[in-house]
Design a protein around this motif. Structure first.
Motif, PDB file in Angstrom:
ATOM      1  N   ARG A   7       5.353 -24.421   5.891  1.00  0.00           N
ATOM      2  CA  ARG A   7       6.116 -23.689   6.889  1.00  0.00           C
ATOM      3  C   ARG A   7       7.350 -24.503   7.252  1.00  0.00           C
ATOM      4  NH1 ARG A   7       4.459 -19.708   9.952  1.00  0.00           N
ATOM      5  NH2 ARG A   7       2.263 -20.208   9.578  1.00  0.00           N
ATOM      6  N   PRO A   8       8.534 -23.916   7.189  1.00  0.00           N
ATOM      7  CA  PRO A   8       9.733 -24.698   7.517  1.00  0.00           C
ATOM      8  C   PRO A   8       9.761 -25.078   8.991  1.00  0.00           C
ATOM      9  CG  PRO A   8      10.277 -22.384   7.234  1.00  0.00           C
ATOM     10  CD  PRO A   8       8.849 -22.536   6.821  1.00  0.00           C
ATOM     11  N   SER A   9      10.310 -26.236   9.269  1.00  0.00           N
ATOM     12  CA  SER A   9      10.477 -26.650  10.656  1.00  0.00           C
ATOM     13  C   SER A   9      11.516 -25.760  11.330  1.00  0.00           C
ATOM     14  CB  SER A   9      10.901 -28.122  10.720  1.00  0.00           C
ATOM     15  OG  SER A   9      12.128 -28.295  10.029  1.00  0.00           O
ATOM     16  N   VAL A  10      11.645 -25.897  12.653  1.00  0.00           N
ATOM     17  CA  VAL A  10      12.560 -25.025  13.386  1.00  0.00           C
ATOM     18  C   VAL A  10      14.007 -25.174  12.887  1.00  0.00           C
ATOM     19  CG1 VAL A  10      13.513 -24.500  15.656  1.00  0.00           C
ATOM     20  CG2 VAL A  10      11.064 -24.926  15.404  1.00  0.00           C
ATOM     21  N   PRO A  11      14.539 -26.403  12.686  1.00  0.00           N
ATOM     22  CA  PRO A  11      15.912 -26.490  12.148  1.00  0.00           C
ATOM     23  C   PRO A  11      16.049 -25.858  10.766  1.00  0.00           C
ATOM     24  CG  PRO A  11      15.239 -28.577  13.120  1.00  0.00           C
ATOM     25  CD  PRO A  11      14.013 -27.732  13.059  1.00  0.00           C
ATOM     26  N   ARG A  12      15.033 -26.033   9.908  1.00  0.00           N
ATOM     27  CA  ARG A  12      15.114 -25.464   8.563  1.00  0.00           C
ATOM     28  C   ARG A  12      14.881 -23.965   8.564  1.00  0.00           C
ATOM     29  NH1 ARG A  12      12.132 -29.865   4.554  1.00  0.00           N
ATOM     30  NH2 ARG A  12      13.537 -31.621   5.007  1.00  0.00           N
ATOM     31  N   LEU A  13      14.477 -23.416   9.705  1.00  0.00           N
ATOM     32  CA  LEU A  13      14.282 -21.977   9.798  1.00  0.00           C
ATOM     33  C   LEU A  13      15.615 -21.238   9.896  1.00  0.00           C
ATOM     34  CD1 LEU A  13      11.923 -19.958   9.971  1.00  0.00           C
ATOM     35  CD2 LEU A  13      12.104 -20.084  12.456  1.00  0.00           C
ATOM     36  N   VAL A  14      16.699 -21.952  10.214  1.00  0.00           N
ATOM     37  CA  VAL A  14      18.003 -21.306  10.393  1.00  0.00           C
ATOM     38  C   VAL A  14      18.475 -20.587   9.127  1.00  0.00           C
ATOM     39  CG1 VAL A  14      20.435 -21.707  10.917  1.00  0.00           C
ATOM     40  CG2 VAL A  14      18.660 -22.859  12.255  1.00  0.00           C
ATOM     41  N   PRO A  15      18.511 -21.241   7.948  1.00  0.00           N
ATOM     42  CA  PRO A  15      18.947 -20.489   6.750  1.00  0.00           C
ATOM     43  C   PRO A  15      18.009 -19.343   6.395  1.00  0.00           C
ATOM     44  CG  PRO A  15      18.131 -22.676   6.161  1.00  0.00           C
ATOM     45  CD  PRO A  15      18.276 -22.658   7.642  1.00  0.00           C
ATOM     46  N   VAL A  16      16.696 -19.497   6.681  1.00  0.00           N
ATOM     47  CA  VAL A  16      15.759 -18.394   6.429  1.00  0.00           C
ATOM     48  C   VAL A  16      16.110 -17.200   7.320  1.00  0.00           C
ATOM     49  CG1 VAL A  16      13.335 -17.701   6.514  1.00  0.00           C
ATOM     50  CG2 VAL A  16      13.945 -20.005   5.764  1.00  0.00           C
ATOM     51  N   GLY A  17      16.399 -17.489   8.588  1.00  0.00           N
ATOM     52  CA  GLY A  17      16.784 -16.423   9.500  1.00  0.00           C
ATOM     53  C   GLY A  17      18.083 -15.756   9.108  1.00  0.00           C
ATOM     54  N   LEU A  18      19.053 -16.547   8.650  1.00  0.00           N
ATOM     55  CA  LEU A  18      20.335 -15.976   8.242  1.00  0.00           C
ATOM     56  C   LEU A  18      20.178 -15.048   7.038  1.00  0.00           C
ATOM     57  CD1 LEU A  18      22.720 -19.052   8.664  1.00  0.00           C
ATOM     58  CD2 LEU A  18      22.515 -17.048  10.144  1.00  0.00           C
ATOM     59  N   ARG A  19      19.316 -15.440   6.112  1.00  0.00           N
ATOM     60  CA  ARG A  19      19.072 -14.556   4.956  1.00  0.00           C
ATOM     61  C   ARG A  19      18.419 -13.251   5.402  1.00  0.00           C
ATOM     62  NH1 ARG A  19      17.740 -19.488   2.357  1.00  0.00           N
ATOM     63  NH2 ARG A  19      15.519 -19.180   2.782  1.00  0.00           N
ATOM     64  N   ALA A  20      17.484 -13.347   6.366  1.00  0.00           N
ATOM     65  CA  ALA A  20      16.836 -12.130   6.875  1.00  0.00           C
ATOM     66  C   ALA A  20      17.847 -11.230   7.578  1.00  0.00           C
ATOM     67  CB  ALA A  20      15.697 -12.504   7.822  1.00  0.00           C
ATOM     68  N   LEU A  21      18.765 -11.827   8.331  1.00  0.00           N
ATOM     69  CA  LEU A  21      19.789 -11.034   9.015  1.00  0.00           C
ATOM     70  C   LEU A  21      20.711 -10.340   8.018  1.00  0.00           C
ATOM     71  CD1 LEU A  21      20.781 -13.416  11.963  1.00  0.00           C
ATOM     72  CD2 LEU A  21      19.279 -11.428  12.021  1.00  0.00           C
ATOM     73  N   ARG A  22      21.101 -11.052   6.969  1.00  0.00           N
ATOM     74  CA  ARG A  22      21.961 -10.432   5.953  1.00  0.00           C
ATOM     75  C   ARG A  22      21.239  -9.282   5.259  1.00  0.00           C
ATOM     76  NH1 ARG A  22      23.672 -15.668   4.541  1.00  0.00           N
ATOM     77  NH2 ARG A  22      22.160 -15.705   2.850  1.00  0.00           N
ATOM     78  N   ARG A  23      19.947  -9.455   5.038  1.00  0.00           N
ATOM     79  CA  ARG A  23      19.186  -8.417   4.349  1.00  0.00           C
ATOM     80  C   ARG A  23      19.107  -7.131   5.168  1.00  0.00           C
ATOM     81  NH1 ARG A  23      15.149 -11.343   3.591  1.00  0.00           N
ATOM     82  NH2 ARG A  23      13.860 -10.662   5.337  1.00  0.00           N
ATOM     83  N   GLU A  24      19.051  -7.250   6.495  1.00  0.00           N
ATOM     84  CA  GLU A  24      18.910  -6.079   7.355  1.00  0.00           C
ATOM     85  C   GLU A  24      20.233  -5.581   7.925  1.00  0.00           C
ATOM     86  OE1 GLU A  24      16.203  -4.444   7.643  1.00  0.00           O
ATOM     87  OE2 GLU A  24      14.872  -5.869   6.646  1.00  0.00           O
ATOM     88  N   ALA A  25      21.323  -6.259   7.609  1.00  0.00           N
ATOM     89  CA  ALA A  25      22.622  -5.859   8.152  1.00  0.00           C
ATOM     90  C   ALA A  25      23.224  -4.729   7.316  1.00  0.00           C
ATOM     91  CB  ALA A  25      23.571  -7.062   8.201  1.00  0.00           C
TER      92      ALA A  25
END
Length: 698
Positions: free
Chosen positions: A345-363
């Motif tokens: 499981r990625p740590s909280v700082p490493r979760l940022v690029p994962v979140g950005l990819r999810a946002l791009r996917r749903e945008a």
């Protein structure tokens, strides 16, 4: 479903109070965190600072109750930091109302898109918008804004410190997830005794896998009991199904079937014992009678063929499950390299690029989450403008209600809107009545606010209406600390809550994102995932010497995820006031049954994968090639309301069967798979063309 029926059902769901397991010690700890923050701020600061800081402690504590596998202190701190930053930025913009509305719209848009990352992220982001709307109404300077932000962060720090100092059942959620998965396997084994083709809901196994993913720091501290049984439980499921199956296992009646029932009952008892041991951190206790049932009879073996192989494998796996769960509870062990590679499981700082990819996917405009973000942004901006123009005061309550009740789907938004208003009515009138009758002082109001938040933490899982009642009373008592008049609080809160709820409900009716219209897409995705799972298994039969175990495993996980998305979509669609377009309710149920049968047939093949020294199967390779070629067009046919064409796989199977005969697990399971895809074709085909081309109806 008509609008009247949909509204009635969602209102009933919102007002339903359910039985739920309570965690009084956890609720008491969270309430103590709020009490400490309010008490210290009242002692060292002012009542207004106490009101501001209380929301930080409340929101941080609330985040620790969400269904997340991350450490609770990390959740509390992350939420507090986000709330503090949100509050400070809001204070910087509040002097210019136009700038603040623009900031509010941007913040709400990001909060709506945060649902792409996950439900916990969406809930926390909604809280950030709500807290910013409330706290910035308290006048202050730039230095005061920093002070307010620091106090909100301090609230999260206090909650995190209490969790560390007073741990309550550490690793309890992970233990429950793994125990639930093992208990689900035990229930499945019991049902197979009477129904050899019983269905199995893989959700507990998916939850257990999510709970097993952890950061490297968590992996070093994980109890040994949580390290082994999950993978073994995954391998047990196809073995249980294969043993009970009347086609690939023992005959439906006779001595072999009696032996199968005995083995399944013993397996259920062992899995229940392991689940109990894992849940409470105790050694495994299995009766000698159960263990004796799992021994190979000294006399002539009762089972033969594939059933015998499944029985022997079941005995080995159950012994491994008991051994892996029967370790010393206090021992820990590092994560195995294979688990570390796939369950990290990625740590909280490493979760940022994962979140950005999810946002791009749903945008995108067709995304339900993207439409939700636009919808909630428009509602919150309009609600803030209307609330500011109305002569009621506390205008922020309208947009705050909207952002807290709105969700990406229709049913949750409407049920939460009804529950929010009903709970607010009850909570505000109860708290307002106490304020009117007894005129409590500042410290008494603080104590009552802490009591309300403790009740909310305790009862929040019983229903959103109950939680809304407690929150409404909590807010009234908090404003009582700051010296707000109770009568103004009651009427303004009720009117603006009603306004915010009505805006939220109207927005979904005007700008919907119906799940019903996307059911065929979800079904096509499930078919594609089922097909890739079957291809991965068939590849092992075609080339047994090529050992790629992760390929089958990853295909199975994709298939489960696609099935879950379909089931969630169907559950949402059933509550929507939309007539079916493209697939009727009857066809939907028939298609779901066919897809479940297709997955089950593949699982039976997986239970009997050949050894690496087994001869290759040209028939399996030819059938896999035909299935691979037919799959994309079949998925497109489901989406486009055409009948899928499975002629080539049928011809490849006929050639395979002619070459090797009816014997063999793969051949018989493939026949079940073809029956499943034919049922799917019948379910999704237009009514005027029901017969499959090239198939006999005799």
């Amino acid at each position: 479903m008509t609008w009247s029926s949909a509204l009635k059902d969602t209102a009933r769901a919102g007002l339903t109070i359910e039985k739920a397991s309570l965690e009084p010690l956890v609720a008491l700890r969270g309430a103590c965190g709020v009490a400490i923050v309010i008490g210290l701020t009242l002692w060292l600061g002012t009542p207004r600072l106490a009101v501001s800081s209380a929301f930080g402690a409340f929101a941080s504590g609330l985040a620790t109750f969400q269904r997340s596998w991350r450490p609770r202190p990390v959740l509390a701190l992350a939420v507090a930091v986000g709330l503090a930053f949100s509050t400070f930025v809001g204070y910087m913009a509040i002097a210019d109302h136009v700038l603040f509305v623009v900031l509010l719209a941007l913040w709400t848009l990001l909060a709506g898109m945060a649902w792409a990352i996950g439900p916990v992220s969406g809930m926390v982001s909604s809280q950030m918008v709500a807290v910013m709307l409330f706290t910035v109404t308290l006048p202050t300077s730039v230095l005061g804004a920093l002070h307010h932000a620091g106090l909100i962060a301090f609230g999260g720090l206090v909650q995190a410190a209490l969790i560390v100092v007073f741990p309550i059942r550490p690793w309890g959620r992970q233990r429950d997830a793994l125990a639930d998965a093992l208990a689900a396997e035990a229930d499945y084994a019991r049902r197979l005794r009477h129904d050899p083709v019983a269905t199995f809901d893989p959700q507990p196994l998916m939850d257990a896998r999510s709970a097993a993913a952890m950061t490297p720091r968590q992996a070093r501290r994980r109890p040994g009991q949580l390290g082994g049984p999950r993978g073994l439980a995954e391998r047990l499921r196809p073995v249980l199904a294969s043993l009970a199956d009347p086609v690939l296992g023992a005959p439906p009646e006779g001595p072999e079937r009696d032996r199968v029932r005995e083995l399944l009952g013993a397996a259920a008892a062992v899995l229940d014992a392991v689940a109990h041991a894992v849940r409470w951190g105790r050694p495994v206790k299995v009766s000698p009678e159960v263990m004796a049932a799992l021994d190979v009879p000294e006399t002539r073996a009762v089972l033969t063929g594939a059933a015998q192989r499944s029985a022997l494998r079941l005995m080995v796996l159950l012994a491994d499950v008991v051994e892996s769960a029967d370790e010393r509870v206090e021992s820990t062990r590092p994560t195995a390299p294979e688990e570390r590679r796939h369950l990290l499981r990625p740590s909280v700082p490493r979760l940022v690029p994962v979140g950005l990819r999810a946002l791009r996917r749903e945008a995108r405009w067709s995304s339900a989450i993207g439409r939700h973000a636009v919808r909630v942004t428009a509602v919150v901006s309009l609600g803030y403008a209307l609330g500011s123009m109305l002569p009621l005061g506390h205008g922020y309550w309208a947009p705050m209600t909207s952002v807290m009740v709105m969700r990406p789907d229709f049913a949750q938004t409407y049920s939460r809107g009804v529950a929010r208003f009903a709970g607010t009515v009850v909570g505000v009138w109860l708290a307002g009545g106490l304020m009117a009758l007894f005129h409590p002082g500042m410290y008494v109001c603080a104590g009552l606010a802490v009591l309300c938040i403790g009740l909310m933490y305790l009862l929040m899982r019983t229903g959103y209406s109950v939680a809304s009642t407690c929150i409404a009373a909590y807010v009234v008592f908090l404003l009582g600390i700051a010296g707000e008049g109770w009568s103004q609080t009651v009427w303004a809160r009720l009117a603006l809550t009603l306004l915010g709820g009505l805006l939220a409900l109207a927005a979904y009716a005007v700008f919907p994102a119906w799940e019903t219209l996307r059911l065929r897409d979800r079904l096509a995705d499930w078919l594609d995932a089922n097909g890739r799972y079957a291809l991965a298994v068939l590849a092992r039969y075609a080339h047994p010497d090529v050992r790629k175990p992760r390929r089958v495993r990853e295909a199975l996980l994709d298939q489960r995820a696609a099935r879950l998305e379909w089931e969630e979509a169907v559950a949402r669609a059933e509550k929507e006031p939309v007539r079916h377009r493209g697939i009727s309710r009857r066809a939907e149920r028939a298609a779901e049954s066919a897809m479940a049968m297709m997955g089950r047939a593949t699982m039976l093949m997986e239970a009997h994968l050949p050894d690496s020294d087994a001869p290759p199967s040209p028939g399996a390779e030819a059938f896999a090639a035909a299935l691979r070629d037919a799959l994309p067009d079949a998925a497109a046919a489901v989406r486009e309301r055409r009948r899928p064409d499975w002629t080539a796989p049928h011809e490849a199977y006929a050639a395979w069967r002619a070459a090797v005969g009816e014997e063999g697990v793969a051949v018989r399971a493939t026949e079940l798979l073809l029956d499943a895809v034919d049922e799917l074709a019948d379910a999704v085909a237009p009514r005027r063309r029901r017969e499959a081309p090239g198939r006999s109806t005799a």
